[in-house]
Design an enzyme around this catalytic site. Structure first.
Site, PDB file in Angstrom:
ATOM      1  N   SER A 174      35.267  40.312  47.855  1.00 47.93           N
ATOM      2  CA  SER A 174      35.741  41.688  48.057  1.00 47.93           C
ATOM      3  C   SER A 174      34.924  42.598  47.150  1.00 47.93           C
ATOM      4  CB  SER A 174      37.235  41.769  47.720  1.00 47.93           C
ATOM      5  OG  SER A 174      37.724  43.052  47.950  1.00 47.93           O
ATOM      6  N   SER A 194      29.937  33.897  47.798  1.00 50.96           N
ATOM      7  CA  SER A 194      29.824  32.470  48.033  1.00 50.96           C
ATOM      8  C   SER A 194      29.245  31.782  46.799  1.00 50.96           C
ATOM      9  CB  SER A 194      28.915  32.217  49.246  1.00 50.96           C
ATOM     10  OG  SER A 194      28.822  30.844  49.520  1.00 50.96           O
ATOM     11  N   GLY A 195      29.839  30.642  46.426  1.00 51.07           N
ATOM     12  CA  GLY A 195      29.298  29.874  45.311  1.00 51.07           C
ATOM     13  C   GLY A 195      29.981  30.087  43.979  1.00 51.07           C
ATOM     14  N   SER A 196      30.943  31.003  43.925  1.00 52.84           N
ATOM     15  CA  SER A 196      31.615  31.279  42.644  1.00 52.84           C
ATOM     16  C   SER A 196      32.714  30.267  42.339  1.00 52.84           C
ATOM     17  CB  SER A 196      32.214  32.687  42.657  1.00 52.84           C
ATOM     18  OG  SER A 196      33.291  32.745  43.578  1.00 52.84           O
ATOM     19  N   GLY A 197      33.152  29.521  43.343  1.00 53.86           N
ATOM     20  CA  GLY A 197      34.195  28.527  43.143  1.00 53.86           C
ATOM     21  C   GLY A 197      35.576  28.990  43.546  1.00 53.86           C
ATOM     22  N   LYS A 198      35.657  30.133  44.216  1.00 51.60           N
ATOM     23  CA  LYS A 198      36.973  30.708  44.527  1.00 51.60           C
ATOM     24  C   LYS A 198      37.809  29.839  45.456  1.00 51.60           C
ATOM     25  CE  LYS A 198      34.889  33.720  47.999  1.00 51.60           C
ATOM     26  NZ  LYS A 198      33.576  33.033  47.843  1.00 51.60           N
TER      27      LYS A 198
END
Length: 211
Positions: A73, A1-5
């Site tokens: 993942s 969460s928070g990586s911008g994916k």
């Protein structure tokens, strides 16, 4: 969460759709809340979560879609199995962003809950992440702007597909219209175009986030 994916995946889905591609995005909102609603976050459940995602993405890909999947993942074995579900033309994209940046962003407040012990086995807090050894593309979402990240991914996808997708879609739509005007030859043309479309190589993307 928070990586911008998810932000990146949604933007790319829109761009590809506007360009004429059949495209669908899979992420936690439309998978975890439905198909995988019976799964938790244990190692076994995470493995099954990614396995199902790979199989669903493969079904879409075989139907002629570009599939963008945006999921955490953390385990290399699970990523490999998901990619093998459709090994003709699938790619692993690694979004590089350290845990401090992700935690600072914390768009859903998940890191705060994990720090308080309200969420167990949370990647980056009390569960490990295995960094991909040879991803097909690395995008640094920690330092790069969203615009630059979008361009990198969009250019990568276009390099793996062909302009025939756009042309075929136009021909298919045109022939459908001709069919409803009761022109018999249009039906034959539709069949030929559709056969060509679904048997060309298309791309489904695996998004692999740091956290």
């Amino acid at each position: 969460s928070g990586s911008g994916k998810t932000t990146l995946a949604k933007s790319i889905e829109r761009k590809l759709f506007d360009k004429g591609y059949n495209v669908y995005m899979l992420d936690g909102d439309n998978i975890r809340n439905g198909l995988n609603s019976n799964l938790g976050f244990s190692e076994e459940d995470r493995e099954e979560n990614i396995r199902r995602i790979g199989e669903v993405a493969a079904l879409f890909a075989r139907a002629g879609f570009v599939v963008v999947t945006a999921f955490i993942s953390p385990f290399a074995k699970d990523r490999e199995n998901a990619l093998n579900a459709y090994d003709q033309n699938s790619y692993e994209i690694y979004l590089s962003c350290d845990v401090a940046t992700c935690e600072n962003r914390d768009p859903k407040g998940l890191y705060k809950k994990a720090r308080k012990g309200e969420i167990k086995d949370f990647t980056g807090i009390d569960s490990p992440y295995e960094v991909p050894k040879s991803p097909d593309l690395v995008i640094n979402t920690q330092e790069e702007s969203i615009k630059n990240c979008e361009k990198q991914l969009f250019d990568f996808i276009l390099s793996k597909t062909s302009t025939w997708v756009f042309v075929t879609n136009l021909n298919f739509c045109y022939n459908v219209l001709q069919f409803y005007r009761q022109e018999v030859m249009a039906l034959i043309t539709i069949s030929l175009h559709f056969y060509t479309f679904i048997n060309k190589k298309n791309v489904w993307m695996r998004f692999v986030s740091w956290y």
